[in-house]
Structure formats: C-alpha cells, structure tokens
Design a protein around this motif. Structure first.
Motif, PDB file in Angstrom:
ATOM      1  N   ASN A  96      21.558  18.820 -46.013  1.00 16.26           N
ATOM      2  CA  ASN A  96      22.955  18.844 -46.450  1.00 16.26           C
ATOM      3  C   ASN A  96      23.251  20.004 -47.385  1.00 16.26           C
ATOM      4  O   ASN A  96      24.410  20.388 -47.548  1.00 16.26           O
ATOM      5  CB  ASN A  96      23.342  17.517 -47.106  1.00 16.26           C
ATOM      6  N   SER A  97      22.220  20.565 -47.990  1.00 19.20           N
ATOM      7  CA  SER A  97      22.391  21.737 -48.857  1.00 19.20           C
ATOM      8  C   SER A  97      22.360  23.039 -48.066  1.00 19.20           C
ATOM      9  O   SER A  97      22.458  24.118 -48.640  1.00 19.20           O
ATOM     10  CB  SER A  97      21.304  21.763 -49.933  1.00 19.20           C
ATOM     11  N   GLY A  98      22.158  22.944 -46.744  1.00 23.23           N
ATOM     12  CA  GLY A  98      22.227  24.117 -45.895  1.00 23.23           C
ATOM     13  C   GLY A  98      20.899  24.719 -45.474  1.00 23.23           C
ATOM     14  O   GLY A  98      20.867  25.766 -44.847  1.00 23.23           O
ATOM     15  N   TYR A  99      19.801  24.059 -45.814  1.00 27.26           N
ATOM     16  CA  TYR A  99      18.494  24.553 -45.372  1.00 27.26           C
ATOM     17  C   TYR A  99      18.250  24.100 -43.941  1.00 27.26           C
ATOM     18  O   TYR A  99      18.625  23.001 -43.547  1.00 27.26           O
ATOM     19  CB  TYR A  99      17.371  24.032 -46.271  1.00 27.26           C
ATOM     20  N   CYS A 100      17.580  24.942 -43.172  1.00 30.26           N
ATOM     21  CA  CYS A 100      17.251  24.577 -41.795  1.00 30.26           C
ATOM     22  C   CYS A 100      15.870  23.924 -41.753  1.00 30.26           C
ATOM     23  O   CYS A 100      15.166  23.827 -42.758  1.00 30.26           O
ATOM     24  CB  CYS A 100      17.315  25.801 -40.884  1.00 30.26           C
ATOM     25  N   CYS A 101      15.476  23.500 -40.563  1.00 33.50           N
ATOM     26  CA  CYS A 101      14.253  22.720 -40.373  1.00 33.50           C
ATOM     27  C   CYS A 101      12.994  23.420 -40.897  1.00 33.50           C
ATOM     28  O   CYS A 101      12.185  22.812 -41.591  1.00 33.50           O
ATOM     29  CB  CYS A 101      14.077  22.394 -38.891  1.00 33.50           C
ATOM     30  N   SER A 102      12.811  24.681 -40.548  1.00 38.08           N
ATOM     31  CA  SER A 102      11.610  25.400 -40.980  1.00 38.08           C
ATOM     32  C   SER A 102      11.586  25.539 -42.499  1.00 38.08           C
ATOM     33  O   SER A 102      10.530  25.404 -43.129  1.00 38.08           O
ATOM     34  CB  SER A 102      11.529  26.776 -40.315  1.00 38.08           C
ATOM     35  N   GLN A 103      12.742  25.766 -43.101  1.00 42.90           N
ATOM     36  CA  GLN A 103      12.824  25.865 -44.560  1.00 42.90           C
ATOM     37  C   GLN A 103      12.521  24.525 -45.208  1.00 42.90           C
ATOM     38  O   GLN A 103      11.835  24.465 -46.232  1.00 42.90           O
ATOM     39  CB  GLN A 103      14.210  26.340 -44.985  1.00 42.90           C
ATOM     40  N   ILE A 104      13.015  23.450 -44.615  1.00 39.76           N
ATOM     41  CA  ILE A 104      12.783  22.119 -45.176  1.00 39.76           C
ATOM     42  C   ILE A 104      11.293  21.800 -45.197  1.00 39.76           C
ATOM     43  O   ILE A 104      10.775  21.292 -46.190  1.00 39.76           O
ATOM     44  CB  ILE A 104      13.585  21.053 -44.403  1.00 39.76           C
ATOM     45  N   LEU A 105      10.588  22.094 -44.106  1.00 43.40           N
ATOM     46  CA  LEU A 105       9.143  21.844 -44.077  1.00 43.40           C
ATOM     47  C   LEU A 105       8.427  22.594 -45.198  1.00 43.40           C
ATOM     48  O   LEU A 105       7.573  22.036 -45.885  1.00 43.40           O
ATOM     49  CB  LEU A 105       8.552  22.230 -42.726  1.00 43.40           C
ATOM     50  N   ILE A 106       8.767  23.854 -45.394  1.00 48.51           N
ATOM     51  CA  ILE A 106       8.114  24.658 -46.421  1.00 48.51           C
ATOM     52  C   ILE A 106       8.487  24.167 -47.822  1.00 48.51           C
ATOM     53  O   ILE A 106       7.630  24.075 -48.706  1.00 48.51           O
ATOM     54  CB  ILE A 106       8.449  26.160 -46.241  1.00 48.51           C
ATOM     55  N   ILE A 107       9.755  23.833 -48.024  1.00 47.57           N
ATOM     56  CA  ILE A 107      10.169  23.321 -49.332  1.00 47.57           C
ATOM     57  C   ILE A 107       9.442  22.019 -49.648  1.00 47.57           C
ATOM     58  O   ILE A 107       8.977  21.822 -50.785  1.00 47.57           O
ATOM     59  CB  ILE A 107      11.702  23.125 -49.389  1.00 47.57           C
ATOM     60  N   MET A 108       9.297  21.151 -48.664  1.00 47.70           N
ATOM     61  CA  MET A 108       8.577  19.886 -48.886  1.00 47.70           C
ATOM     62  C   MET A 108       7.122  20.158 -49.272  1.00 47.70           C
ATOM     63  O   MET A 108       6.590  19.528 -50.175  1.00 47.70           O
ATOM     64  CB  MET A 108       8.650  19.006 -47.638  1.00 47.70           C
ATOM     65  N   TYR A 109       6.486  21.107 -48.598  1.00 42.12           N
ATOM     66  CA  TYR A 109       5.111  21.482 -48.945  1.00 42.12           C
ATOM     67  C   TYR A 109       5.058  22.021 -50.373  1.00 42.12           C
ATOM     68  O   TYR A 109       4.223  21.602 -51.174  1.00 42.12           O
ATOM     69  CB  TYR A 109       4.561  22.533 -47.969  1.00 42.12           C
ATOM     70  N   LEU A 110       5.934  22.966 -50.691  1.00 41.76           N
ATOM     71  CA  LEU A 110       5.929  23.582 -52.019  1.00 41.76           C
ATOM     72  C   LEU A 110       6.143  22.533 -53.112  1.00 41.76           C
ATOM     73  O   LEU A 110       5.391  22.490 -54.095  1.00 41.76           O
ATOM     74  CB  LEU A 110       6.998  24.674 -52.113  1.00 41.76           C
ATOM     75  N   GLU A 111       7.141  21.688 -52.929  1.00 38.85           N
ATOM     76  CA  GLU A 111       7.436  20.664 -53.939  1.00 38.85           C
ATOM     77  C   GLU A 111       6.288  19.684 -54.098  1.00 38.85           C
ATOM     78  O   GLU A 111       5.971  19.280 -55.216  1.00 38.85           O
ATOM     79  CB  GLU A 111       8.730  19.928 -53.587  1.00 38.85           C
ATOM     80  N   SER A 112       5.651  19.312 -52.994  1.00 37.07           N
ATOM     81  CA  SER A 112       4.540  18.346 -53.081  1.00 37.07           C
ATOM     82  C   SER A 112       3.333  18.935 -53.798  1.00 37.07           C
ATOM     83  O   SER A 112       2.461  18.206 -54.254  1.00 37.07           O
ATOM     84  CB  SER A 112       4.151  17.847 -51.689  1.00 37.07           C
ATOM     85  N   ASN A 113       3.297  20.262 -53.902  1.00 42.45           N
ATOM     86  CA  ASN A 113       2.198  20.935 -54.596  1.00 42.45           C
ATOM     87  C   ASN A 113       2.644  21.555 -55.920  1.00 42.45           C
ATOM     88  O   ASN A 113       1.927  22.382 -56.483  1.00 42.45           O
ATOM     89  CB  ASN A 113       1.583  21.997 -53.679  1.00 42.45           C
ATOM     90  N   GLY A 114       3.828  21.160 -56.386  1.00 37.62           N
ATOM     91  CA  GLY A 114       4.329  21.629 -57.676  1.00 37.62           C
ATOM     92  C   GLY A 114       4.583  23.123 -57.720  1.00 37.62           C
ATOM     93  O   GLY A 114       4.402  23.751 -58.760  1.00 37.62           O
ATOM     94  N   MET A 115       4.984  23.693 -56.591  1.00 34.70           N
ATOM     95  CA  MET A 115       5.195  25.136 -56.511  1.00 34.70           C
ATOM     96  C   MET A 115       6.632  25.456 -56.132  1.00 34.70           C
ATOM     97  O   MET A 115       7.350  24.615 -55.601  1.00 34.70           O
ATOM     98  CB  MET A 115       4.257  25.756 -55.471  1.00 34.70           C
ATOM     99  N   GLU A 116       6.997  26.706 -56.386  1.00 34.86           N
ATOM    100  CA  GLU A 116       8.267  27.249 -55.944  1.00 34.86           C
ATOM    101  C   GLU A 116       7.976  28.654 -55.418  1.00 34.86           C
ATOM    102  O   GLU A 116       7.184  29.383 -56.011  1.00 34.86           O
ATOM    103  CB  GLU A 116       9.241  27.319 -57.111  1.00 34.86           C
ATOM    104  N   ASN A 117       8.602  29.004 -54.300  1.00 31.05           N
ATOM    105  CA  ASN A 117       8.397  30.329 -53.734  1.00 31.05           C
ATOM    106  C   ASN A 117       9.666  30.715 -52.979  1.00 31.05           C
ATOM    107  O   ASN A 117       9.768  30.529 -51.760  1.00 31.05           O
ATOM    108  CB  ASN A 117       7.172  30.345 -52.819  1.00 31.05           C
ATOM    109  N   VAL A 118      10.632  31.236 -53.707  1.00 32.90           N
ATOM    110  CA  VAL A 118      11.930  31.572 -53.124  1.00 32.90           C
ATOM    111  C   VAL A 118      11.795  32.584 -51.979  1.00 32.90           C
ATOM    112  O   VAL A 118      12.413  32.402 -50.920  1.00 32.90           O
ATOM    113  CB  VAL A 118      12.918  32.038 -54.214  1.00 32.90           C
ATOM    114  N   PRO A 119      11.002  33.657 -52.127  1.00 28.64           N
ATOM    115  CA  PRO A 119      10.875  34.595 -51.001  1.00 28.64           C
ATOM    116  C   PRO A 119      10.336  33.933 -49.727  1.00 28.64           C
ATOM    117  O   PRO A 119      10.796  34.246 -48.626  1.00 28.64           O
ATOM    118  CB  PRO A 119       9.918  35.668 -51.522  1.00 28.64           C
TER     119      PRO A 119
END
Length: 146
Positions: A13-36
């Motif tokens: 709903n915030s405008g992220y697509c499927c591939s971005q959602i998978l990566i964001i879920m991985y990053l968040e589950s590992n306490g990371m952020e990687n905007v690029p």
C-alpha cells in the motif's frame, strides 16, 4: 492476518512492488536498512521493468538466495548451493501458481493499465507471503538459517 502478511500489505500500500517487499522483509528481519538495494529491486517490478515478464516474486526470491550464497567480494566464490536453491524455488513457484510470468499472476496489462499497482496487495499478497515462507524453508533446508 499474521504480522508478516500485515507488514507486506502495508508495504504494498506504500507503493513498493513484490521484489522490493521481499528484500525489505529480509532487511527488516535482520535489523538492516539498505535504501540503494531496495531502489535497485525496483528494476524487477511488474515483471522485470514493467514488461509483464518474470514475476518480481521469482526474481526477488532469486536475489534473496544470492544474498546468502552469491559472490560478494573478490576473495569469495559463489556457493555451489545457489543454483540448486533457485531451481528448487522456481520449480515450486511455477507448480504453486501455474506460471512465473507477472502478467499471468496479476492478470492485467502492466504496460497499458495505469492502475496495475493496485493489483499487488490483492492479487499478489498471498503469493508474496507463501513465497517468503518457501524461501525460508529452502534456506533452512540448505542450513543457511535455523
């Protein structure tokens, strides 16, 4: 709705697509952020650059496996498990959803339908959730996570 499913829905709903959602879920589950990295995953949206071709859940999943088993620096080698994990995932995906093509998954013309982004939360949410869980199962099977 589970916590992961709710988070995925909010991201869509915030405008992220499927591939971005998978990566964001991985990053968040590992306490990371990687905007690029999140931005780079946008190139896989709506079937590789909005072409309707290979689904971003498939390509995003392959990227997730690469995070665990891909070559990242000169002194590393690609882990021999990478190909097998991706093959197992793609075969499962095709069997589970009947296709690996985005256009088949969301059943709208991603090139011409201006509202195609609205299809993600509704038509792809279940596929993202199932795939995220399957990726975890495969990573456990290959002993990358517990």
């Amino acid at each position: 709705m589970g916590a992961d499913a709710f988070r995925m829905f909010k991201l869509a709903n915030s405008g992220y697509c499927c591939s971005q959602i998978l990566i964001i879920m991985y990053l968040e589950s590992n306490g990371m952020e990687n905007v690029p990295l999140v931005k780079a995953m946008a190139g896989l949206c709506a079937g590789v650059g909005n072409t309707g071709k290979t689904c971003g859940i498939v390509t995003g999943g392959a990227c997730l496996f690469g995070i665990y088993a891909g070559k990242g620096i000169d002194t590393q080698t690609r882990d021999g498990n990478l190909k097998g994990m991706i093959q197992k995932y793609v075969e499962w995906f095709e069997e589970e959803f009947g296709s690996t093509q985005c256009v088949d998954m969301i059943t709208v013309d991603v090139l011409n339908d201006m509202n195609h982004n609205e299809a993600y939360p509704i038509k792809c949410g279940n596929a993202i959730q199932k795939s995220y869980n399957k990726i975890g199962e495969i990573l456990k099977e290959y002993s990358y996570i517990e």
